[in-house]
Design a protein around this motif. Structure first.
Motif, PDB file in Angstrom:
ATOM      1  N   ALA A   1      10.904  11.908 -10.724  1.00  0.00           N
ATOM      2  CA  ALA A   1      10.007  10.955 -10.058  1.00  0.00           C
ATOM      3  C   ALA A   1      10.795   9.885  -9.309  1.00  0.00           C
ATOM      4  CB  ALA A   1       9.074  10.311 -11.088  1.00  0.00           C
ATOM      5  N   SER A   2      11.953   9.501  -9.828  1.00  0.00           N
ATOM      6  CA  SER A   2      12.785   8.490  -9.165  1.00  0.00           C
ATOM      7  C   SER A   2      13.317   8.985  -7.827  1.00  0.00           C
ATOM      8  CB  SER A   2      13.945   8.067 -10.069  1.00  0.00           C
ATOM      9  OG  SER A   2      13.454   7.395 -11.192  1.00  0.00           O
ATOM     10  N   VAL A   3      13.634  10.264  -7.750  1.00  0.00           N
ATOM     11  CA  VAL A   3      14.068  10.835  -6.471  1.00  0.00           C
ATOM     12  C   VAL A   3      12.933  10.712  -5.454  1.00  0.00           C
ATOM     13  CG1 VAL A   3      14.741  12.978  -5.304  1.00  0.00           C
ATOM     14  CG2 VAL A   3      15.768  12.383  -7.508  1.00  0.00           C
ATOM     15  N   VAL A   4      11.720  11.005  -5.884  1.00  0.00           N
ATOM     16  CA  VAL A   4      10.552  10.878  -5.014  1.00  0.00           C
ATOM     17  C   VAL A   4      10.394   9.425  -4.550  1.00  0.00           C
ATOM     18  CG1 VAL A   4       8.015  11.002  -4.954  1.00  0.00           C
ATOM     19  CG2 VAL A   4       9.343  12.850  -5.995  1.00  0.00           C
ATOM     20  N   THR A   5      10.547   8.467  -5.480  1.00  0.00           N
ATOM     21  CA  THR A   5      10.364   7.067  -5.092  1.00  0.00           C
ATOM     22  C   THR A   5      11.452   6.596  -4.140  1.00  0.00           C
ATOM     23  OG1 THR A   5      11.538   6.156  -7.013  1.00  0.00           O
ATOM     24  CG2 THR A   5       9.164   6.447  -7.219  1.00  0.00           C
ATOM     25  N   TYR A   6      12.678   7.038  -4.360  1.00  0.00           N
ATOM     26  CA  TYR A   6      13.746   6.597  -3.456  1.00  0.00           C
ATOM     27  C   TYR A   6      13.484   7.102  -2.041  1.00  0.00           C
ATOM     28  CZ  TYR A   6      18.019   5.451  -1.181  1.00  0.00           C
ATOM     29  OH  TYR A   6      18.918   4.917  -0.288  1.00  0.00           O
ATOM     30  N   VAL A   7      13.255   8.387  -1.905  1.00  0.00           N
ATOM     31  CA  VAL A   7      13.057   8.973  -0.572  1.00  0.00           C
ATOM     32  C   VAL A   7      11.819   8.367   0.090  1.00  0.00           C
ATOM     33  CG1 VAL A   7      12.548  11.110   0.678  1.00  0.00           C
ATOM     34  CG2 VAL A   7      14.283  11.110  -1.128  1.00  0.00           C
ATOM     35  N   GLY A   8      10.725   8.285  -0.651  1.00  0.00           N
ATOM     36  CA  GLY A   8       9.495   7.737  -0.087  1.00  0.00           C
ATOM     37  C   GLY A   8       9.611   6.280   0.316  1.00  0.00           C
ATOM     38  N   ASN A   9      10.202   5.480  -0.549  1.00  0.00           N
ATOM     39  CA  ASN A   9      10.324   4.051  -0.225  1.00  0.00           C
ATOM     40  C   ASN A   9      11.348   3.799   0.871  1.00  0.00           C
ATOM     41  OD1 ASN A   9       8.393   2.731  -1.919  1.00  0.00           O
ATOM     42  ND2 ASN A   9       9.638   3.396  -3.642  1.00  0.00           N
ATOM     43  N   ARG A  10      12.412   4.546   0.865  1.00  0.00           N
ATOM     44  CA  ARG A  10      13.451   4.364   1.888  1.00  0.00           C
ATOM     45  C   ARG A  10      12.922   4.716   3.277  1.00  0.00           C
ATOM     46  NH1 ARG A  10      15.856   3.511   5.700  1.00  0.00           N
ATOM     47  NH2 ARG A  10      18.033   3.856   6.187  1.00  0.00           N
TER      48      ARG A  10
ATOM     49  N   GLY B   1       0.810  -1.216   0.000  1.00  0.00           N
ATOM     50  CA  GLY B   1       0.000   0.000   0.000  1.00  0.00           C
ATOM     51  C   GLY B   1       0.841   1.262   0.000  1.00  0.00           C
ATOM     52  N   SER B   2       1.853   1.316   0.847  1.00  0.00           N
ATOM     53  CA  SER B   2       2.701   2.512   0.880  1.00  0.00           C
ATOM     54  C   SER B   2       3.505   2.638  -0.410  1.00  0.00           C
ATOM     55  CB  SER B   2       3.619   2.508   2.104  1.00  0.00           C
ATOM     56  OG  SER B   2       4.466   1.382   2.108  1.00  0.00           O
ATOM     57  N   PHE B   3       3.927   1.503  -0.990  1.00  0.00           N
ATOM     58  CA  PHE B   3       4.633   1.533  -2.268  1.00  0.00           C
ATOM     59  C   PHE B   3       3.736   2.132  -3.350  1.00  0.00           C
ATOM     60  CE2 PHE B   3       6.270  -0.139  -6.243  1.00  0.00           C
ATOM     61  CZ  PHE B   3       7.636   0.016  -6.098  1.00  0.00           C
ATOM     62  N   LEU B   4       2.455   1.770  -3.356  1.00  0.00           N
ATOM     63  CA  LEU B   4       1.519   2.298  -4.348  1.00  0.00           C
ATOM     64  C   LEU B   4       1.230   3.777  -4.133  1.00  0.00           C
ATOM     65  CD1 LEU B   4      -0.956  -0.697  -4.737  1.00  0.00           C
ATOM     66  CD2 LEU B   4       0.739   0.129  -6.395  1.00  0.00           C
ATOM     67  N   VAL B   5       1.138   4.211  -2.888  1.00  0.00           N
ATOM     68  CA  VAL B   5       0.921   5.637  -2.612  1.00  0.00           C
ATOM     69  C   VAL B   5       2.107   6.458  -3.118  1.00  0.00           C
ATOM     70  CG1 VAL B   5       0.733   7.368  -0.770  1.00  0.00           C
ATOM     71  CG2 VAL B   5      -0.653   5.292  -0.676  1.00  0.00           C
TER      72      VAL B   5
ATOM     73  N   TYR C   1       8.836  -2.664  -7.955  1.00  0.00           N
ATOM     74  CA  TYR C   1       8.364  -3.324  -6.743  1.00  0.00           C
ATOM     75  C   TYR C   1       9.095  -4.651  -6.537  1.00  0.00           C
ATOM     76  CZ  TYR C   1       5.418  -5.268  -3.134  1.00  0.00           C
ATOM     77  OH  TYR C   1       4.985  -5.823  -1.968  1.00  0.00           O
ATOM     78  N   LEU C   2       9.245  -5.396  -7.605  1.00  0.00           N
ATOM     79  CA  LEU C   2       9.920  -6.690  -7.504  1.00  0.00           C
ATOM     80  C   LEU C   2      11.411  -6.552  -7.209  1.00  0.00           C
ATOM     81  CD1 LEU C   2       8.159  -8.500 -10.483  1.00  0.00           C
ATOM     82  CD2 LEU C   2       7.709  -8.806  -8.031  1.00  0.00           C
TER      83      LEU C   2
END
Length: 150
Positions: free
Chosen positions: A58-67, A13-17, A133-134
């Motif tokens: 967008a990748s910067v956003v995904t790294y910070v958010g997922n980390r 869920g957090s990954f999708l957000v 995700y994988l």
């Protein structure tokens, strides 16, 4: 739900957000660069470069958010190998998105706002998100066991 299932559901869920926020960053950046308000933005003739810029942001956003949210419960010491894995995974994901956009633009000859957003943003990002995700779970944010206390 069992504890592992609950943890997996929270993680997905957090990954999708975070992916949704990154999707918006990607789509807004790309459309501003290529189409702007007039239909021909400053990078209309360079859609691939515009998409690369959008994906990097967008990748910067995904790294910070997922980390710091999706995988915040993991012991993740700072390692260069983690950053290399992130970059490698994202280069492949960027290739997936660019491939979809390039196919639509240069093989099918479609260059409208709708065509670019369907191919590069929706289809391309959906494929890239599944790939991320994988791979993030296995290679980028793989939990390292904490060092034993002395």
């Amino acid at each position: 739900m069992t504890a592992p299932a609950t943890k997996h559901a929270k993680q997905a869920g957090s990954f999708l957000v975070i992916g949704g926020v990154a999707f918006l960053v990607d789509a807004l950046t790309y459309n501003a660069l290529v189409f702007w308000v007039t239909g021909h933005g400053p990078m209309f003739a360079q859609p691939i470069w515009a998409k690369i810029i959008a994906i990097v942001l967008a990748s910067v956003v995904t790294y910070v958010g997922n980390r710091y949210w999706t995988f915040s419960d993991r012991h993740l010491p700072h390692k260069w190998s983690r950053y290399v894995a992130f970059v490698a995974c994202n280069l492949i994901a960027i290739g997936l998105q660019l491939g979809c956009l390039a196919f639509s633009r240069y093989v099918l000859g479609l260059d409208s706002v709708l065509a670019d957003n369907i191919s590069g943003t929706f289809i391309g990002q959906a494929l890239a998100t599944v790939f991320r995700y994988l791979t993030y779970d296995r290679f980028v944010f793989r939990e390292d066991a904490p060092a034993p206390a002395r």
